[in-house]
Design a protein around this motif. Structure first.
Motif, mmCIF file in Angstrom:
data_model
loop_
_atom_site.group_PDB
_atom_site.id
_atom_site.type_symbol
_atom_site.label_atom_id
_atom_site.label_comp_id
_atom_site.label_asym_id
_atom_site.label_seq_id
_atom_site.Cartn_x
_atom_site.Cartn_y
_atom_site.Cartn_z
ATOM 1 N N GLN B 63 -4.393 3.025 18.709
ATOM 2 C CA GLN B 63 -4.695 2.918 17.543
ATOM 3 C C GLN B 63 -5.607 3.198 16.626
ATOM 4 O O GLN B 63 -6.486 1.804 17.473
ATOM 5 N N ALA B 66 -7.874 0.940 15.217
ATOM 6 C CA ALA B 66 -8.284 -0.362 16.909
ATOM 7 C C ALA B 66 -9.655 0.209 16.918
ATOM 8 O O ALA B 66 -10.710 -0.292 17.136
ATOM 9 N N ARG B 69 -12.894 0.586 14.282
ATOM 10 C CA ARG B 69 -13.278 -0.492 13.751
ATOM 11 C C ARG B 69 -13.818 -1.530 15.473
ATOM 12 O O ARG B 69 -15.625 -2.124 15.009
ATOM 13 N N TYR B 70 -14.206 -0.813 16.676
ATOM 14 C CA TYR B 70 -14.261 -1.055 17.279
ATOM 15 C C TYR B 70 -16.161 -0.758 17.845
ATOM 16 O O TYR B 70 -16.557 -1.854 17.855
ATOM 17 N N LYS B 73 -18.331 -1.740 14.728
ATOM 18 C CA LYS B 73 -18.697 -2.966 15.089
ATOM 19 C C LYS B 73 -20.082 -2.437 15.554
ATOM 20 O O LYS B 73 -21.491 -3.355 16.027
ATOM 21 N N ASP B 82 -16.903 -11.987 8.129
ATOM 22 C CA ASP B 82 -16.086 -11.960 7.821
ATOM 23 C C ASP B 82 -15.656 -11.096 5.682
ATOM 24 O O ASP B 82 -14.574 -10.488 5.918
ATOM 25 N N TRP B 83 -16.581 -11.361 5.228
ATOM 26 C CA TRP B 83 -15.576 -11.456 3.949
ATOM 27 C C TRP B 83 -16.083 -9.655 3.987
ATOM 28 O O TRP B 83 -15.274 -9.631 3.262
ATOM 29 N N LEU B 86 -13.395 -7.730 5.361
ATOM 30 C CA LEU B 86 -11.699 -8.027 4.905
ATOM 31 C C LEU B 86 -12.283 -6.913 3.376
ATOM 32 O O LEU B 86 -11.211 -6.295 3.402
ATOM 33 N N ASP B 89 -11.976 -3.355 5.395
ATOM 34 C CA ASP B 89 -10.522 -3.593 5.921
ATOM 35 C C ASP B 89 -9.645 -3.386 5.241
ATOM 36 O O ASP B 89 -7.741 -2.875 5.379
ATOM 37 N N ALA B 90 -9.359 -4.280 4.588
ATOM 38 C CA ALA B 90 -9.013 -3.325 3.027
ATOM 39 C C ALA B 90 -8.290 -1.989 2.628
ATOM 40 O O ALA B 90 -7.796 -1.907 2.242
ATOM 41 N N GLY B 93 -6.812 0.104 5.135
ATOM 42 C CA GLY B 93 -5.707 -0.320 4.840
ATOM 43 C C GLY B 93 -4.782 0.144 3.543
ATOM 44 O O GLY B 93 -3.846 0.953 3.996
ATOM 45 N N THR B 94 -5.212 0.450 2.577
ATOM 46 C CA THR B 94 -5.922 0.664 1.515
ATOM 47 C C THR B 94 -5.146 2.730 1.492
ATOM 48 O O THR B 94 -4.561 3.119 0.799
ATOM 49 N N ASP B 97 -2.250 3.331 3.404
ATOM 50 C CA ASP B 97 -1.267 3.866 2.763
ATOM 51 C C ASP B 97 -0.910 5.350 1.915
ATOM 52 O O ASP B 97 -0.029 5.378 1.754
ATOM 53 N N LEU B 133 -9.615 4.591 -6.188
ATOM 54 C CA LEU B 133 -10.347 3.904 -5.407
ATOM 55 C C LEU B 133 -12.014 4.716 -5.874
ATOM 56 O O LEU B 133 -12.797 5.047 -5.495
ATOM 57 N N GLN B 136 -13.686 2.295 -7.547
ATOM 58 C CA GLN B 136 -13.938 0.819 -6.624
ATOM 59 C C GLN B 136 -15.438 1.758 -6.069
ATOM 60 O O GLN B 136 -16.460 1.279 -5.393
#
Lengths: 203, 203
Positions: B63, B66, B69-70, B73, B82-83, B86, B89-90, B93-94, B97, B133, B136
């Motif tokens: 993946q 995944a 992200r590893y 970090k 965490d925020w 988020l 990650d969002a 994900g977009t 999509d 985008l 954003q």
């Protein structure tokens, strides 16, 4: 602080893993269900034209996996370290690949091409994934990752009615370790409480 | 410790964001490119029949998101809290999509249904995502999240040749902030170094 407001269609599908994780986290949340007739007017006002979305303190965030990961971390069902998070994220991504494969059949708008996709889906693709996921659960003490409950388990079980509905059969039927995992997740008191009170929907 | 071994087809596509993040992290890695003729024999030996996979210390993980992200970090381009994670990650994900939407056209095996998908993709779906985008990036100081480089930026720019190739045009052409973001990412020394030495491929 107002409780987070989760907006989605009046079904389980992509919002149900979020509802599972929010319930597990003990977060009170507004379960806002958008009827289909209201969606066309609402769609352009959402960040990317998709549901689910979550409003937290006046901010709107998107993406089921991102939202689940956020609350999973708050409630102790994310990984204990970066490596464990990698294993969880990889599992969630794989389950999402399975969802896409089933969705590619279910959402095919062309009846002729759709019909042709069903046999390979049921005889090859779904068993391919499920045999490997079953083995993963067997090798990980009855959970997807490292012998303990993580949000990868909630992700799978939360999506399951949706996956089964799209596939038109119970995809777990031949996989005892996955079935046992499902029973374990549904027996977690917070999840059990949510399932008992949620609106009844087919998927 | 042996360097991580990234196995993928001899293209950029889904492995290129990983190659970007590994390069940014300063991780030496084996860039293992599998020729198509070898794939059928290799496929059943992979965890879920897909590439990319990454071998680290004898363990095999899957993946793209995944894995990115590893290493993000580890190298300081994940979120600070965490925020922020988020929001990253969002965004990822977009972008995924959008990739799925373009891929639903590109990978449609039925020429008749495929042709019909192109106009709505180019006139509606891609502009819908790209306008949002672009906004954003405008609102976030020239990056996707909080005015600084994160792996969401590397994810998008790493995928871009693949997205453009599938869409058959440069999807960034009307979006100056996104184009500037692309230039900034490609000017990061570690990324610039990787791009200069990578094998030349169309996408």
């Amino acid at each position: 602080m107002a409780p987070p407001k989760l907006s989605y269609f009046p079904i389980k599908a992509l919002a149900e893993p979020i509802r599972f994780v929010l319930s597990y986290a003990g977060e009170e949340f507004i379960d806002n269900r958008i009827i289909r007739d209201d969606w066309p007017a609402m769609k352009p006002k959402t960040p990317f034209g998709k549901l689910p979305i979550l409003e937290i303190d006046g901010k709107v965030v998107t993406q089921s996996t991102a939202i689940c990961r956020y609350y999973a971390k708050k409630s102790g069902i994310a990984g204990e370290d970066d490596w464990e998070n990698l294993l969880i994220d990889a599992t969630v991504g794989t389950i999402d690949d399975l969802r896409s494969a089933i969705g590619a059949y279910h959402y095919d708008a062309n009846e002729e091409t759709k019909v042709k996709k069903y046999d390979p889906l049921v005889k090859e693709t779904i068993p391919f994934y499920m045999e490997r996921l079953e083995k993963q659960v067997e090798e990980n003490g009855g959970y997807f990752v490292n012998g303990k409950l993580t949000w990868a388990d909630l992700w799978f079980v939360g999506l399951l009615d949706y996956l089964n509905s799209m596939a038109k059969f119970d995809i777990t039927e031949k996989y005892p370790s996955i079935k046992a995992l499902k029973d374990k997740v549904l027996a977690v008191p917070a999840i059990k409480g949510w399932v008992a009170k949620r609106p009844a929907t087919e998927f």
